[in-house]
Motif scaffolding. Structure first.
Motif, short mmCIF file in Angstrom:
data_model
loop_
_atom_site.label_atom_id
_atom_site.label_comp_id
_atom_site.label_asym_id
_atom_site.label_seq_id
_atom_site.Cartn_x
_atom_site.Cartn_y
_atom_site.Cartn_z
N MET A 114 62.21 -5.72 96.50
CA MET A 114 61.88 -4.37 96.06
C MET A 114 60.50 -4.39 95.44
SD MET A 114 63.01 -1.25 95.84
CE MET A 114 64.76 -1.07 95.75
N SER A 115 59.75 -3.36 95.68
CA SER A 115 58.39 -3.25 95.15
C SER A 115 58.27 -2.05 94.22
CB SER A 115 57.38 -3.07 96.28
OG SER A 115 57.39 -4.19 97.13
N ARG A 116 57.37 -2.18 93.28
CA ARG A 116 56.97 -1.05 92.44
C ARG A 116 55.50 -0.82 92.76
NH1 ARG A 116 60.22 0.70 88.72
NH2 ARG A 116 58.62 1.33 87.25
N TRP A 117 55.12 0.42 92.81
CA TRP A 117 53.77 0.79 93.21
C TRP A 117 53.01 1.39 92.03
CZ3 TRP A 117 51.95 -0.13 98.13
CH2 TRP A 117 52.89 -0.62 99.03
N HIS A 118 51.70 1.20 92.03
CA HIS A 118 50.84 1.70 90.96
C HIS A 118 49.51 2.15 91.55
CE1 HIS A 118 53.57 -0.26 88.12
NE2 HIS A 118 53.54 -1.29 88.95
N ALA B 126 56.95 4.58 89.51
CA ALA B 126 56.51 3.51 90.39
C ALA B 126 57.57 3.04 91.38
CB ALA B 126 56.05 2.31 89.54
N GLY B 127 58.82 3.38 91.16
CA GLY B 127 59.88 2.93 92.04
C GLY B 127 59.97 3.73 93.32
N LEU B 128 60.50 3.11 94.36
CA LEU B 128 60.57 3.77 95.67
C LEU B 128 61.45 5.01 95.64
CD1 LEU B 128 60.68 0.83 98.23
CD2 LEU B 128 58.86 2.50 97.88
N ASP B 129 62.53 5.01 94.85
CA ASP B 129 63.40 6.19 94.82
C ASP B 129 62.66 7.41 94.29
OD1 ASP B 129 65.51 4.75 95.88
OD2 ASP B 129 66.42 4.33 93.93
N ALA B 130 61.90 7.24 93.20
CA ALA B 130 61.14 8.36 92.63
C ALA B 130 60.04 8.80 93.59
CB ALA B 130 60.55 7.97 91.28
N LEU B 131 59.39 7.85 94.23
CA LEU B 131 58.32 8.19 95.18
C LEU B 131 58.89 8.89 96.41
CD1 LEU B 131 56.10 4.99 94.95
CD2 LEU B 131 55.80 7.18 93.78
N GLU B 132 60.07 8.47 96.82
CA GLU B 132 60.71 9.11 97.97
C GLU B 132 61.08 10.56 97.64
OE1 GLU B 132 64.41 8.39 101.06
OE2 GLU B 132 63.83 6.79 99.70
N ALA B 133 61.52 10.80 96.41
CA ALA B 133 61.85 12.17 95.99
C ALA B 133 60.60 13.04 96.00
CB ALA B 133 62.47 12.16 94.60
N GLN C 251 47.35 1.82 100.33
CA GLN C 251 46.96 0.48 99.87
C GLN C 251 45.72 -0.01 100.63
OE1 GLN C 251 49.95 -2.61 100.34
NE2 GLN C 251 49.23 -3.58 98.47
N GLU C 252 45.66 0.23 101.93
CA GLU C 252 44.50 -0.16 102.73
C GLU C 252 43.23 0.54 102.24
OE1 GLU C 252 45.11 0.20 106.92
OE2 GLU C 252 46.94 -1.01 106.85
N LEU C 253 43.38 1.78 101.74
CA LEU C 253 42.24 2.52 101.20
C LEU C 253 41.85 2.02 99.81
CD1 LEU C 253 43.17 6.18 102.21
CD2 LEU C 253 41.36 4.75 103.19
N GLY C 254 42.72 1.21 99.21
CA GLY C 254 42.44 0.70 97.87
C GLY C 254 42.88 1.64 96.76
N LEU C 255 43.71 2.63 97.08
CA LEU C 255 44.13 3.60 96.07
C LEU C 255 45.37 3.15 95.31
CD1 LEU C 255 43.58 6.86 98.15
CD2 LEU C 255 42.19 6.03 96.24
N VAL C 256 46.24 2.37 95.96
CA VAL C 256 47.46 1.91 95.31
C VAL C 256 47.63 0.40 95.51
CG1 VAL C 256 48.63 4.14 95.63
CG2 VAL C 256 49.00 2.32 97.29
N THR C 257 48.43 -0.19 94.64
CA THR C 257 48.78 -1.61 94.78
C THR C 257 50.29 -1.75 94.61
OG1 THR C 257 48.39 -2.01 92.44
CG2 THR C 257 46.58 -2.49 93.93
N ALA C 258 50.83 -2.77 95.24
CA ALA C 258 52.26 -3.05 95.13
C ALA C 258 52.47 -4.23 94.21
CB ALA C 258 52.85 -3.36 96.51
N GLU C 259 53.48 -4.11 93.38
CA GLU C 259 53.90 -5.21 92.51
C GLU C 259 55.28 -5.62 93.03
OE1 GLU C 259 55.64 -5.40 88.09
OE2 GLU C 259 53.71 -4.41 88.28
N HIS C 260 55.35 -6.78 93.64
CA HIS C 260 56.60 -7.23 94.23
C HIS C 260 57.44 -7.92 93.15
CE1 HIS C 260 55.19 -6.12 98.16
NE2 HIS C 260 54.08 -6.75 97.91
N GLU C 261 58.67 -7.43 93.04
CA GLU C 261 59.58 -8.02 92.07
C GLU C 261 60.18 -9.28 92.69
OE1 GLU C 261 62.35 -4.91 91.24
OE2 GLU C 261 60.83 -3.67 90.26
#
Length: 101
Positions: free
Chosen positions: A1-5, A50-57, A85-95
């Motif tokens: 699972m990843s969290r995004w920032h 940052a969690g996928l569930d909130a981002l999906e909503a 992420q490719e644009l450099g706008l977000v990063t993933a933090e892998h748990e």
């Protein structure tokens, strides 16, 4: 699972623009025009979700064509996050995986 920032939350500027948004990228000094789905995801990240569930909503609330199908919605969200992420706008933090399993 990843969290995004957001990659640089203090420097990225998000301005609403006719349902979508214009986003200033401090890494490239470019401004990107985003569709509503991408704009809502970046706004959710900016608010600290940052969690996928909130981002999906947030993605579904923007009226994504994939909003009716949970599998398609999650796949489209992940593809969007990879693009951002490719644009450099977000990063993933892998748990880390749970070692006790």
């Amino acid at each position: 699972m990843s969290r995004w920032h957001l990659s640089r939350p203090d420097e990225i500027r998000i301005s609403p623009l006719d349902g979508g948004a214009a986003v200033f990228n401090p890494l490239s000094w470019e401004t990107h025009i985003l569709l509503p789905e991408a704009a809502r995801v970046l706004e959710a990240l900016q608010a600290g979700h940052a969690g996928l569930d909130a981002l999906e909503a947030a993605f579904a609330a923007a009226g994504s064509p994939e909003a009716g199908d949970a599998g398609g919605r999650r796949a489209a969200l992940l593809a969007l996050l990879e693009d951002l992420q490719e644009l450099g706008l977000v990063t993933a933090e892998h748990e880390p995986a749970d070692a006790s399993l």
